[in-house]
Design a protein around this motif. Structure first.
Motif, PDB file in Angstrom:
ATOM      1  N   THR A   1       0.853  -1.183   0.000  1.00  0.00           N
ATOM      2  CA  THR A   1       0.000   0.000   0.000  1.00  0.00           C
ATOM      3  C   THR A   1       0.891   1.236   0.000  1.00  0.00           C
ATOM      4  OG1 THR A   1      -0.082   0.053   2.419  1.00  0.00           O
ATOM      5  CG2 THR A   1      -1.870  -1.129   1.303  1.00  0.00           C
ATOM      6  N   GLY A   2       0.313   2.378  -0.312  1.00  0.00           N
ATOM      7  CA  GLY A   2       1.046   3.631  -0.201  1.00  0.00           C
ATOM      8  C   GLY A   2       1.473   4.229  -1.524  1.00  0.00           C
ATOM      9  N   ASN A   3       2.461   5.131  -1.435  1.00  0.00           N
ATOM     10  CA  ASN A   3       2.881   5.936  -2.585  1.00  0.00           C
ATOM     11  C   ASN A   3       3.405   5.125  -3.762  1.00  0.00           C
ATOM     12  OD1 ASN A   3       2.081   8.239  -1.295  1.00  0.00           O
ATOM     13  ND2 ASN A   3       4.132   8.920  -0.750  1.00  0.00           N
ATOM     14  N   ARG A   4       4.161   4.056  -3.498  1.00  0.00           N
ATOM     15  CA  ARG A   4       4.644   3.220  -4.613  1.00  0.00           C
ATOM     16  C   ARG A   4       3.473   2.663  -5.394  1.00  0.00           C
ATOM     17  NH1 ARG A   4       8.204  -0.458  -1.127  1.00  0.00           N
ATOM     18  NH2 ARG A   4       6.678  -1.936  -1.884  1.00  0.00           N
ATOM     19  N   VAL A   5       2.473   2.193  -4.683  1.00  0.00           N
ATOM     20  CA  VAL A   5       1.305   1.602  -5.340  1.00  0.00           C
ATOM     21  C   VAL A   5       0.522   2.674  -6.088  1.00  0.00           C
ATOM     22  CG1 VAL A   5      -0.854   0.340  -4.985  1.00  0.00           C
ATOM     23  CG2 VAL A   5       1.168  -0.241  -3.633  1.00  0.00           C
ATOM     24  N   ILE A   6       0.347   3.828  -5.466  1.00  0.00           N
ATOM     25  CA  ILE A   6      -0.382   4.920  -6.126  1.00  0.00           C
ATOM     26  C   ILE A   6       0.311   5.291  -7.430  1.00  0.00           C
ATOM     27  CG2 ILE A   6      -1.145   7.323  -5.957  1.00  0.00           C
ATOM     28  CD1 ILE A   6      -1.129   6.855  -2.845  1.00  0.00           C
ATOM     29  N   GLU A   7       1.636   5.408  -7.404  1.00  0.00           N
ATOM     30  CA  GLU A   7       2.382   5.763  -8.621  1.00  0.00           C
ATOM     31  C   GLU A   7       2.191   4.698  -9.694  1.00  0.00           C
ATOM     32  OE1 GLU A   7       4.684   8.172 -11.109  1.00  0.00           O
ATOM     33  OE2 GLU A   7       3.815   8.637  -9.165  1.00  0.00           O
ATOM     34  N   ALA A   8       2.321   3.432  -9.330  1.00  0.00           N
ATOM     35  CA  ALA A   8       2.125   2.349 -10.304  1.00  0.00           C
ATOM     36  C   ALA A   8       0.708   2.397 -10.858  1.00  0.00           C
ATOM     37  CB  ALA A   8       2.411   0.994  -9.662  1.00  0.00           C
ATOM     38  N   GLY A  10      -4.331   3.204  -3.918  1.00  0.00           N
ATOM     39  CA  GLY A  10      -3.170   2.996  -3.059  1.00  0.00           C
ATOM     40  C   GLY A  10      -3.062   1.613  -2.463  1.00  0.00           C
ATOM     41  N   VAL A  11      -3.921   0.686  -2.914  1.00  0.00           N
ATOM     42  CA  VAL A  11      -3.908  -0.691  -2.415  1.00  0.00           C
ATOM     43  C   VAL A  11      -3.627  -1.625  -3.589  1.00  0.00           C
ATOM     44  CG1 VAL A  11      -5.247  -2.503  -1.286  1.00  0.00           C
ATOM     45  CG2 VAL A  11      -5.572  -0.112  -0.612  1.00  0.00           C
ATOM     46  N   PHE A  12      -2.557  -2.399  -3.496  1.00  0.00           N
ATOM     47  CA  PHE A  12      -2.201  -3.336  -4.563  1.00  0.00           C
ATOM     48  C   PHE A  12      -2.992  -4.617  -4.334  1.00  0.00           C
ATOM     49  CE2 PHE A  12       1.352  -4.020  -7.721  1.00  0.00           C
ATOM     50  CZ  PHE A  12       0.851  -5.207  -8.235  1.00  0.00           C
ATOM     51  N   GLY A  13      -4.171  -4.652  -4.925  1.00  0.00           N
ATOM     52  CA  GLY A  13      -5.048  -5.807  -4.805  1.00  0.00           C
ATOM     53  C   GLY A  13      -5.206  -6.498  -6.146  1.00  0.00           C
ATOM     54  N   THR A  14      -6.299  -7.202  -6.289  1.00  0.00           N
ATOM     55  CA  THR A  14      -6.559  -8.002  -7.487  1.00  0.00           C
ATOM     56  C   THR A  14      -6.632  -7.149  -8.753  1.00  0.00           C
ATOM     57  OG1 THR A  14      -7.746  -9.610  -6.138  1.00  0.00           O
ATOM     58  CG2 THR A  14      -8.122  -9.712  -8.498  1.00  0.00           C
ATOM     59  N   ASN A  15      -7.324  -6.001  -8.695  1.00  0.00           N
ATOM     60  CA  ASN A  15      -7.433  -5.144  -9.884  1.00  0.00           C
ATOM     61  C   ASN A  15      -6.067  -4.682 -10.368  1.00  0.00           C
ATOM     62  OD1 ASN A  15     -10.240  -5.242 -10.050  1.00  0.00           O
ATOM     63  ND2 ASN A  15     -10.503  -3.443  -8.756  1.00  0.00           N
ATOM     64  N   THR A  16      -5.232  -4.266  -9.439  1.00  0.00           N
ATOM     65  CA  THR A  16      -3.894  -3.786  -9.813  1.00  0.00           C
ATOM     66  C   THR A  16      -3.044  -4.935 -10.329  1.00  0.00           C
ATOM     67  OG1 THR A  16      -4.081  -2.026  -8.171  1.00  0.00           O
ATOM     68  CG2 THR A  16      -1.868  -2.516  -9.009  1.00  0.00           C
ATOM     69  N   TYR A  17      -3.112  -6.065  -9.664  1.00  0.00           N
ATOM     70  CA  TYR A  17      -2.362  -7.245 -10.100  1.00  0.00           C
ATOM     71  C   TYR A  17      -2.729  -7.603 -11.548  1.00  0.00           C
ATOM     72  CZ  TYR A  17      -1.013 -12.156 -10.487  1.00  0.00           C
ATOM     73  OH  TYR A  17      -0.489 -13.351 -10.926  1.00  0.00           O
TER      74      TYR A  17
END
Length: 123
Positions: free
Chosen positions: A54-61, A78-85
């Protein structure tokens, strides 16, 4: 035993609040959403970023994936979950195919995927 006491106390609190006319809500609060701006607004590094982060790295990605059409504005949370994956894997698959790149299709944003998200296909 202590766990049962805590669960009972929580249940009693909810029932009491409802009986007294209080508002009772269930479930987590809605996730925050972020406005994507210029590249590097939230993070400029290359640390490995994946599910559960979670956080800024995830938001940037997520912002970079949104700008490439792999996520919608509402999915930048800001949460690296299923959608982001799934978005990362789709991006990696297309980048690998159209840029003749050896970027791994693993759903993780590592050094090579950060570079791919931030720039054009290598010459």
């Amino acid at each position: 035993m202590m766990r049962h006491v805590r669960l009972f106390a929580t249940a009693l609190t909810l029932v009491s609040a409802a009986a007294l006319g209080g508002v009772v809500t269930a479930g987590p609060a809605a996730a925050a959403t972020y406005t994507c701006g210029n590249q590097g607004k939230y993070y400029t590094g290359t640390a490995v970023t994946g599910q559960g982060n979670t956080g800024n790295r995830v938001i940037e990605a997520q912002c970079l994936l949104k700008s490439s059409g792999y996520l919608t504005a509402g999915q930048v949370d800001g949460v690296f979950g299923t959608n982001t994956y799934n978005a990362v894997r789709s991006f990696q698959t297309m980048y690998r195919k159209y840029c003749n790149s050896g970027v791994a299709v693993d759903g993780v944003v590592g050094r090579d995927t950060w570079a791919a998200l931030r720039g054009p296909c290598p010459a």
